[in-house]
Design an enzyme around this catalytic site. Structure first.
Site, PDB file in Angstrom:
ATOM      1  N   SER A  36      -9.598   1.620   2.778  1.00 14.99           N
ATOM      2  CA  SER A  36      -8.796   2.439   1.903  1.00 14.99           C
ATOM      3  C   SER A  36      -7.702   1.666   1.176  1.00 14.99           C
ATOM      4  O   SER A  36      -7.087   2.193   0.249  1.00 14.99           O
ATOM      5  CB  SER A  36      -8.151   3.567   2.722  1.00 14.99           C
ATOM      6  OG  SER A  36      -7.247   3.034   3.691  1.00 14.99           O
TER       7      SER A  36
ATOM      8  N   SER B 297      -9.851  -0.567   6.905  1.00 12.58           N
ATOM      9  CA  SER B 297      -9.229  -0.473   5.588  1.00 12.58           C
ATOM     10  C   SER B 297      -8.503  -1.699   5.037  1.00 12.58           C
ATOM     11  O   SER B 297      -8.121  -1.698   3.871  1.00 12.58           O
ATOM     12  CB  SER B 297      -8.277   0.713   5.553  1.00 12.58           C
ATOM     13  OG  SER B 297      -9.024   1.888   5.486  1.00 12.58           O
TER      14      SER B 297
ATOM     15  N   LYS C 120       0.854  -1.187   0.000  1.00  9.83           N
ATOM     16  CA  LYS C 120       0.000   0.000   0.000  1.00  9.83           C
ATOM     17  C   LYS C 120       0.891   1.238   0.000  1.00  9.83           C
ATOM     18  O   LYS C 120       1.981   1.224   0.582  1.00  9.83           O
ATOM     19  CB  LYS C 120      -0.867  -0.021   1.262  1.00  9.83           C
ATOM     20  CG  LYS C 120      -1.890   1.096   1.356  1.00  9.83           C
ATOM     21  CD  LYS C 120      -2.734   0.962   2.629  1.00  9.83           C
ATOM     22  CE  LYS C 120      -3.862   1.974   2.665  1.00  9.83           C
ATOM     23  NZ  LYS C 120      -4.729   1.808   3.855  1.00  9.83           N
TER      24      LYS C 120
HETATM   25  N1  GLN Z   1     -13.193   4.093   6.488  1.00 10.25           N
HETATM   26  C1  GLN Z   1     -12.515   4.468   7.692  1.00 10.25           C
HETATM   27  C2  GLN Z   1     -12.170   5.935   7.668  1.00 10.25           C
HETATM   28  O1  GLN Z   1     -12.399   6.520   6.679  1.00 10.25           O
HETATM   29  C3  GLN Z   1     -11.293   3.623   7.875  1.00 10.25           C
HETATM   30  C4  GLN Z   1     -10.043   4.084   7.236  1.00 10.25           C
HETATM   31  C5  GLN Z   1      -8.885   3.189   7.516  1.00 10.25           C
HETATM   32  O2  GLN Z   1      -9.017   2.118   8.130  1.00 10.25           O
HETATM   33  N2  GLN Z   1      -7.705   3.611   7.097  1.00 10.25           N
HETATM   34  O3  GLN Z   1     -11.691   6.466   8.633  1.00 10.25           O
END
Ligand code: GLN
Length: 470
Positions: free
Chosen positions: A153, A177, A78
């Site tokens: 994400s 994510s 990532k």
């Molecule tokens: N969807 C969650 C957020 O927007 C999780 C993001 C993540 O785990 N990096 O905060």
């Protein structure tokens, strides 16, 4: 060579038997990226030169009889992971040209185990998002339906593994994510215990939540990668000094007599699609038939989880992103995307004098109650089973104008991050041709239990064998 059906375990066996070389494997991975990534947009950077050279080195080691667990295996990272001499953008334009001088600890450990970093994957900028649509470089597509989101994400990591562009990928999970893109792309995704895998070298989102983990096709592959990256790191004061079990040695053990809790709050949730409920009920039956005991449990503070998460996480974000103030990295603040700006404003507000006690401090206290819910549940059961997401993957654009509905849809995942406990997403079925995930949640440092149950379930169901048509 087609990497779509190949697992790390099989690839290692074939490399060992000299059915193909690491150079051929990496070449196949690069060719697959060239052939299908224009449709998917999983990669922000392809490390063709570095990966080709690393493959030659791996072949030399293989010729010398060296045996390492990931020797010659193409993996993707990532783009929040710092990679030495390979561009690292965090999905954000603000650091578009950043080339880190060092590797994140997790990347170091993967490389030491012989893995080859094939490229850097697309993601919601800074990790802010659930769909991949907040990437400053444009969204990644879901390989099972190109009009839908792959989950975020860690969107590119999921899409890359699901389509066989690499054999495993790293992700980060601050609030969903890893598990969410795993659920939307029919993959195994582990969010380990907070502190299990070091955060050193990962661009920070919310430091008391950020968890480092992995996406793979199978449970065996996941356990293998996680036992390599886990363990104390002197560069990360929050990494845990707790011995790392050999997770792969827990696979195949019977699950008879294990107690599985179903938290009622997760099944009463409004807006949960009946089809999703049925998938989880069927999965629970499978585990019951393997001898697990199913009991009802309660996590009473679940209803406060999203409010608590969306005070604490933006607060930490506003602090972490303050370093990208336009002085050190050329660009100015104007180039933060909409979502980053929104979160910096919410966080700054929650932390400001006069509001700190009412918002940040209150949310920190609620976090303790949510953690206690999990502690209480685990005094009674080994693991919890819950859905991963209230619906199947949604359409690109469907939720972008309504950030609140996007936030709230993480309800089955964020409580785990507030409590710091581990959870794994397992492929659990399909509804209308789209993947549905199930989470197995454990107590702190009980990853081996998750892997044991996940493996038993995978063996019975084999949902991972259903590939996208690409
Ligand atoms: N969807 C969650 C957020 O927007 C999780 C993001 C993540 O785990 N990096 O905060």
């Amino acid at each position: 060579m087609d990497l779509s059906d190949l697992t790390i375990k099989e690839a290692r066996e074939k490399l060992h038997k000299k059915e193909f070389s690491a150079a051929e494997l990496v070449q196949a991975s690069l060719e697959r990226i060239t052939a299908i990534d224009p449709q998917i947009h999983a990669f922000l950077t392809v490390a063709q030169k570095e990966a080709t050279k690393a493959a030659q080195d791996a072949d030399q080691l293989i010729a010398q009889g060296v045996n390492k667990p990931l020797l010659g295996i193409p993996v993707a990272a990532k783009d929040l992971y710092s990679t030495q001499n390979i561009r690292t953008t965090a999905g954000a334009k603000i650091i578009e040209h950043y080339i880190p001088p060092y590797d994140a600890t997790a990347v170091c450990r993967l490389k030491e185990a012989g893995a080859i970093v094939i490229g850097k994957t697309n993601e919601d900028a800074w990790g802010h998002g659930s769909s991949g649509e907040n990437s400053d470089y444009g969204p990644t597509k879901n390989p099972y339906d190109l009009t839908r989101v792959p989950g975020g994400s860690s969107s590119g990591s999921a899409a890359a593994v699901a389509t066989g562009m690499c054999l495993a990928a790293t992700g980060t999970d601050t609030g969903s994510s890893i598990r969410l893109p795993a659920a939307f792309c029919n993959l195994v995704g582990i969010k380990p215990t907070y502190g299990r895998v070091p955060r050193y070298g990962i661009i920070a989102m919310a430091s008391s939540f950020d968890t480092i983990g992995h996406l793979t096709k199978t449970v065996y592959d996941n356990a293998l990668v996680c036992e390599i990256t886990s363990g104390k790191d002197p560069y990360d004061g929050t990494s845990a000094d707790v011995p790392v079990p050999k997770y792969t040695s827990w696979l195949g053990r019977p699950i008879r007599g294990m107690k599985i809790g179903l938290p009622k709050e997760y099944f009463d949730a409004n807006g949960m699609d009946g089809n999703i409920r049925r998938v989880i009920e069927t999965a629970t039956e499978v585990l019951k038939n393997l001898g697990a005991e199913i009991v009802d449990v309660s996590l009473p503070h679940t209803k406060y989880a999203m409010a608590c998460y969306y005070v604490l996480v933006p607060s930490e974000i506003s602090s972490n992103l303050a370093r990208f103030d336009g002085i050190r990295y050329g660009y100015t603040r104007e180039t933060f995307g909409q979502e980053a700006k929104r979160r910096i404003m919410i966080g700054t507000y929650a932390l400001s004098a006069g509001y700190y006690d009412a918002y940040y401090l209150k949310a920190a206290k609620v976090r303790t109650l949510i953690k206690k819910d999990f502690d209480d549940a685990f005094s009674n059961v080994d693991v919890l089973i819950v859905p991963s997401f209230p619906s199947t993957p949604f359409a690109i654009g469907e939720k972008t104008t309504d950030p609140l509905s996007m936030y709230l849809s993480d309800i089955f995942m964020c409580p785990v991050n507030l409590a710091g406990v581990p959870a794994i997403n397992m492929p659990a079925g399909f509804v209308d041709g789209l993947p549905v995930g199930m989470q197995i949640i454990g107590s702190q440092f009980a990853e081996e239990k998750l892997y044991k149950i996940a493996y038993a379930y995978e063996h019975e169901t084999e949902w991972y064998k259903i590939k996208p048509n690409l």
